[in-house]
Design a protein around this motif. Structure first.
Motif, mmCIF file in Angstrom:
data_model
loop_
_atom_site.group_PDB
_atom_site.id
_atom_site.type_symbol
_atom_site.label_atom_id
_atom_site.label_comp_id
_atom_site.label_asym_id
_atom_site.label_seq_id
_atom_site.Cartn_x
_atom_site.Cartn_y
_atom_site.Cartn_z
ATOM 1 N N ARG A 244 65.648 38.105 -42.456
ATOM 2 C CA ARG A 244 65.998 39.252 -42.468
ATOM 3 C C ARG A 244 67.389 39.616 -42.911
ATOM 4 N NH1 ARG A 244 62.662 40.158 -36.756
ATOM 5 N NH2 ARG A 244 60.529 40.469 -37.651
ATOM 6 N N GLY A 245 68.181 38.575 -43.361
ATOM 7 C CA GLY A 245 69.503 38.796 -43.626
ATOM 8 C C GLY A 245 70.509 39.163 -42.396
ATOM 9 N N GLU A 246 69.949 38.540 -41.228
ATOM 10 C CA GLU A 246 70.631 38.784 -39.816
ATOM 11 C C GLU A 246 71.130 37.352 -39.437
ATOM 12 O OE1 GLU A 246 67.827 40.410 -37.420
ATOM 13 O OE2 GLU A 246 67.570 42.229 -38.676
ATOM 14 N N GLN A 247 72.140 37.401 -38.539
ATOM 15 C CA GLN A 247 72.420 36.151 -37.851
ATOM 16 C C GLN A 247 71.842 36.149 -36.690
ATOM 17 O OE1 GLN A 247 74.914 33.543 -38.825
ATOM 18 N NE2 GLN A 247 74.670 34.811 -40.946
ATOM 19 N N PRO A 248 71.185 34.807 -36.381
ATOM 20 C CA PRO A 248 70.604 34.684 -34.947
ATOM 21 C C PRO A 248 71.557 34.697 -33.782
ATOM 22 C CG PRO A 248 70.916 32.530 -36.334
ATOM 23 C CD PRO A 248 71.547 33.550 -37.049
ATOM 24 N N PRO A 249 71.178 34.731 -32.712
ATOM 25 C CA PRO A 249 71.894 34.684 -31.540
ATOM 26 C C PRO A 249 72.569 33.573 -31.396
ATOM 27 C CG PRO A 249 69.582 35.484 -30.883
ATOM 28 C CD PRO A 249 69.518 34.989 -32.433
ATOM 29 N N ARG A 250 74.005 34.094 -30.990
ATOM 30 C CA ARG A 250 75.393 32.904 -31.182
ATOM 31 C C ARG A 250 74.608 31.771 -30.036
ATOM 32 N NH1 ARG A 250 80.027 31.814 -33.311
ATOM 33 N NH2 ARG A 250 81.372 30.750 -31.707
ATOM 34 N N ARG A 251 74.812 30.536 -30.647
ATOM 35 C CA ARG A 251 74.662 29.436 -29.847
ATOM 36 C C ARG A 251 75.666 28.034 -30.370
ATOM 37 N NH1 ARG A 251 69.700 25.394 -30.713
ATOM 38 N NH2 ARG A 251 71.222 24.143 -30.905
ATOM 39 N N ALA A 252 75.778 27.138 -29.642
ATOM 40 C CA ALA A 252 76.855 26.143 -30.134
ATOM 41 C C ALA A 252 75.831 25.376 -31.306
ATOM 42 C CB ALA A 252 77.146 25.217 -28.991
ATOM 43 N N PRO A 253 76.489 24.725 -32.134
ATOM 44 C CA PRO A 253 75.692 23.887 -33.349
ATOM 45 C C PRO A 253 74.583 23.064 -32.482
ATOM 46 C CG PRO A 253 78.230 24.116 -33.894
ATOM 47 C CD PRO A 253 77.765 24.394 -32.385
ATOM 48 N N VAL A 254 75.024 22.294 -31.523
ATOM 49 C CA VAL A 254 74.231 21.229 -31.024
ATOM 50 C C VAL A 254 73.624 21.505 -29.425
ATOM 51 C CG1 VAL A 254 74.135 18.734 -30.166
ATOM 52 C CG2 VAL A 254 75.459 19.444 -32.326
ATOM 53 N N ARG A 255 72.514 21.367 -29.190
ATOM 54 C CA ARG A 255 71.772 21.771 -27.919
ATOM 55 C C ARG A 255 71.141 20.404 -27.808
ATOM 56 N NH1 ARG A 255 69.701 27.512 -26.613
ATOM 57 N NH2 ARG A 255 71.888 27.431 -26.497
ATOM 58 N N LEU A 256 71.596 19.911 -26.668
ATOM 59 C CA LEU A 256 70.815 18.625 -26.266
ATOM 60 C C LEU A 256 70.473 18.642 -24.737
ATOM 61 C CD1 LEU A 256 73.741 16.161 -27.251
ATOM 62 C CD2 LEU A 256 71.858 16.863 -28.512
ATOM 63 N N TYR A 257 69.326 18.155 -24.439
ATOM 64 C CA TYR A 257 68.649 17.924 -23.133
ATOM 65 C C TYR A 257 69.258 16.606 -22.536
ATOM 66 C CZ TYR A 257 65.240 17.969 -19.349
ATOM 67 O OH TYR A 257 64.687 18.005 -18.012
ATOM 68 N N VAL A 258 70.069 16.933 -21.349
ATOM 69 C CA VAL A 258 70.755 15.496 -20.714
ATOM 70 C C VAL A 258 69.653 14.963 -19.651
ATOM 71 C CG1 VAL A 258 72.385 14.308 -19.697
ATOM 72 C CG2 VAL A 258 72.885 16.403 -21.396
ATOM 73 N N MET A 259 68.927 13.728 -20.106
ATOM 74 C CA MET A 259 67.992 13.323 -19.201
ATOM 75 C C MET A 259 68.447 12.706 -17.940
ATOM 76 S SD MET A 259 65.241 11.539 -22.008
ATOM 77 C CE MET A 259 66.592 10.422 -22.535
ATOM 78 N N GLY A 260 67.999 12.377 -16.929
ATOM 79 C CA GLY A 260 68.642 12.351 -15.570
ATOM 80 C C GLY A 260 69.108 13.220 -14.805
ATOM 81 N N GLU A 261 69.967 14.128 -15.670
ATOM 82 C CA GLU A 261 70.192 15.554 -15.023
ATOM 83 C C GLU A 261 69.272 16.625 -15.245
ATOM 84 O OE1 GLU A 261 74.418 18.304 -15.475
ATOM 85 O OE2 GLU A 261 73.744 17.135 -17.238
ATOM 86 N N GLU A 262 68.259 16.312 -16.437
ATOM 87 C CA GLU A 262 67.183 17.257 -16.692
ATOM 88 C C GLU A 262 67.967 18.317 -16.697
ATOM 89 O OE1 GLU A 262 65.047 15.333 -17.073
ATOM 90 O OE2 GLU A 262 65.632 13.841 -15.861
ATOM 91 N N THR A 263 68.997 18.873 -17.856
ATOM 92 C CA THR A 263 69.606 20.036 -17.949
ATOM 93 C C THR A 263 69.826 20.242 -19.377
ATOM 94 O OG1 THR A 263 70.517 20.010 -15.984
ATOM 95 C CG2 THR A 263 71.552 21.277 -17.450
ATOM 96 N N TRP A 264 69.570 21.362 -19.944
ATOM 97 C CA TRP A 264 70.033 21.507 -21.389
ATOM 98 C C TRP A 264 71.556 21.703 -21.537
ATOM 99 C CZ3 TRP A 264 67.233 20.790 -25.673
ATOM 100 C CH2 TRP A 264 65.827 20.859 -25.587
ATOM 101 N N ARG A 265 72.263 21.196 -22.496
ATOM 102 C CA ARG A 265 73.434 21.657 -22.472
ATOM 103 C C ARG A 265 74.117 21.545 -24.093
ATOM 104 N NH1 ARG A 265 75.433 17.434 -18.864
ATOM 105 N NH2 ARG A 265 77.100 16.698 -20.243
#
Length: 550
Positions: free
Chosen positions: A310-331
């Motif tokens: 649609r010619g828009e920018q998606p919601p802002r987020r960092a370039p890399v999103r990782l799930y940290v296993m063991g901590e069980e959290t997205w960062r």
């Protein structure tokens, strides 16, 4: 089919649809330059479908049944029209299916046709996972201006080549896939899958291996014969490798992968190329195996793909999103691999000890590997039900598996990035494999695999350092846990058995047992190399670490 869609929607917790009233135009004929016609189905809202952004999905697995419900309908109900096309030679499309070789020419021709359709609108998004993602890379350097984004999921630009390394041949995945595409168009193929899976598993024990396709499904398969006879460097595979196209991609890319996915190393390589070239790209890696289907791909098609369409920018987020296993959290992070995780050596010691201290003088450890009774694959990077995280306790009780374990951790240890090992090794035979696996031992004593890798050696009858590349990972070893490293000589049937003879694996018929030696002394320091950051250092690292729930 609506019931299947509703069940999928409920299970994946998808966003509410904009409409339930979707119509399907079946068997649209898409002409190729050589006169062959490929069949496609168009999914669109009954009202207002023309002119919506088009999600293009090209697949070798069929357009009907659950495939449409899983792939096309969720998007068609949420702002897209969808064109799902059977590739050449599959499910009604003309021509002969030659895996991965025809996808560039056919993909470009399909885009030319799609742009010319009166209903197609002014925006196209390429979408799909595995083979369906590889076909995106096949055309990604020559996209028409109507293509606004691509979303390759659990895939990479050189799809088969990681499996066919001359220094570490995978077996189960490429062979199993060859059987799948060789049998999927047979009558009642879906209902017969459990029986076929058992036949395929038995066939992997066949000697010589070049007869395994007949054992699995009753005929010769050119693809299976090729994977057994030609390693990754063979010119036979040149047309399949689209790595050189990645740097020329100019549209935004959202790449989605899993820590236990079969294509992860190549997917991360592709992202780094885009990153180094300054291309608009982002990366999401979850705790998934290849076959797990979550809401993330659909969410990304809506949040990322539709915005760009649609010619828009998606919601802002960092370039890399990782799930940290063991901590069980997205960062979130700014790059792959993240900064602030320098490599640290964890050394193998006598007595099965693993520490960051260099080893003292000690006698080596030994085990016997017999390819007639091979060390089995347990969990890990596979396409079968037994994949991903698994309890390794029984595996580690085998006499052909060595283990080295840290003392109980008194603080969390976090690793994110590339993992490798240097194992000083000698075999009684010139040809041998070294398999290394990193595990997390919980307080109950259960050992859970984090990542692993294998390398095949020649000249192994003299002491030498085996450099093993393990799968990348993001994992936090919690306080009270222990870090464990396995060393063995195989993980069958994930990797082909090393017969020990030096014969070509396709034609080998003799299996020789070998006595293996692992050294850990000051002159031959065996170690696993982990990208480590202690939790206490987080605050001063300058690295973005925003927790997310997805």
């Amino acid at each position: 089919m609506n019931l299947i869609s509703r069940l999928i929607e409920h299970r994946l917790k998808l966003s509410p649809p904009l409409t339930r009233d979707v119509v399907v135009q079946r068997d649209l004929r898409v002409p190729m330059p050589d006169g062959v016609e490929l069949l496609a189905d168009r999914w669109a809202p009954r009202a207002g479908g023309e002119g919506l952004p088009t999600a293009l999905i090209r697949t070798p697995y069929g357009r009907r049944g659950p495939f449409g419900a899983v792939l096309a309908r969720p998007l068609a109900e949420r702002g897209y029209q969808v064109l799902i096309q059977s590739v050449r030679g599959g499910f009604g499309s003309g021509g002969t299916f030659d895996p991965m070789r025809q996808e560039r020419a056919d993909g470009l021709a399909t885009l030319d046709w799609l742009v010319g359709q009166p209903w197609s609108g002014e925006a196209i998004v390429l979408y799909g996972m595995s083979y369906l993602g590889h076909v995106q890379w096949a055309v990604a350097d020559r996209l028409p201006p109507q293509v606004k984004a691509i979303i390759p999921i659990v895939t990479e630009s050189a799809l088969t080549l990681e499996f066919l390394r001359s220094d570490g041949m995978s077996l189960e995945t490429p062979f199993g896939w060859g059987v799948l595409v060789g049998t999927q168009q047979r009558r009642l193929a879906m209902l017969r899958q459990p029986i076929q899976a058992r036949k395929t598993a038995r066939a992997l024990w066949t000697l010589p291996l070049n007869r395994a396709d007949i054992a699995a499904f009753g005929r010769r398969s050119e693809y299976v014969q090729d994977i057994l006879a030609h390693d990754a460097d063979d010119p036979r595979w040149a047309e399949l490798d689209h790595t050189g196209r990645v740097a020329d991609v100019t549209v935004p890319v959202s790449s989605i992968g899993g820590w236990y996915d079969i294509f992860l190393p190549g997917q991360l390589r592709d992202f780094r190329i885009l990153q180094d070239e300054g291309r608009p790209a982002r990366l999401t890696i979850g705790p998934w195996t290849h076959a797990e289907f979550t809401s993330t791909p659909v969410d990304e098609a809506l949040e990322f793909g539709l915005a760009h369409a649609r010619g828009e920018q998606p919601p802002r987020r960092a370039p890399v999103r990782l799930y940290v296993m063991g901590e069980e959290t997205w960062r979130d992070f700014e790059s792959w691999p993240p900064t602030g995780y320098p490599p640290q050596r964890f050394h193998l010691h006598s007595g099965g000890v693993l520490t960051t201290e260099p080893p003292a003088e000690s006698e080596p450890d030994q085990y016997r590997y017999d390819p007639a009774d091979p060390t089995p694959a347990v969990g890990g990077v596979r396409l079968v039900r037994d994949s991903g995280r698994a309890d390794n306790t029984a595996l580690q009780a085998r006499p052909d598996v060595l283990t080295y374990t840290t003392p109980t951790l008194d603080e969390d240890v976090e690793i994110i990035g590339e993992v490798g090992a240097e194992i000083w090794f000698r075999s009684s035979l010139p040809h041998a494999d070294v398999f290394v696996r990193l595990c997390d031992v919980d307080p109950a004593g259960r050992s859970w695999n984090v990542c692993d890798g294998l390398v095949s050696l020649t000249g192994a009858d003299e002491p030498r350092c085996a450099t093993v590349r393990l799968w990348p990972t993001a994992h936090r070893f919690k306080r009270g846990h222990r870090i464990l490293v396995q060393v063995s000589s195989g993980a069958f049937p994930r990797y082909a058995r090393n017969p020990g003879t030096g014969e070509a694996r396709a034609t080998a018929t003799t299996l020789l047992a070998a006595d293996q030696t692992v050294y850990h002394d000051p002159a031959r320091q065996s170690a696993i190399i982990l990208p480590v950051r202690a939790i206490a250092e987080n605050a001063s690292s300058g690295q973005s670490e925003i927790e997310h729930s997805m």
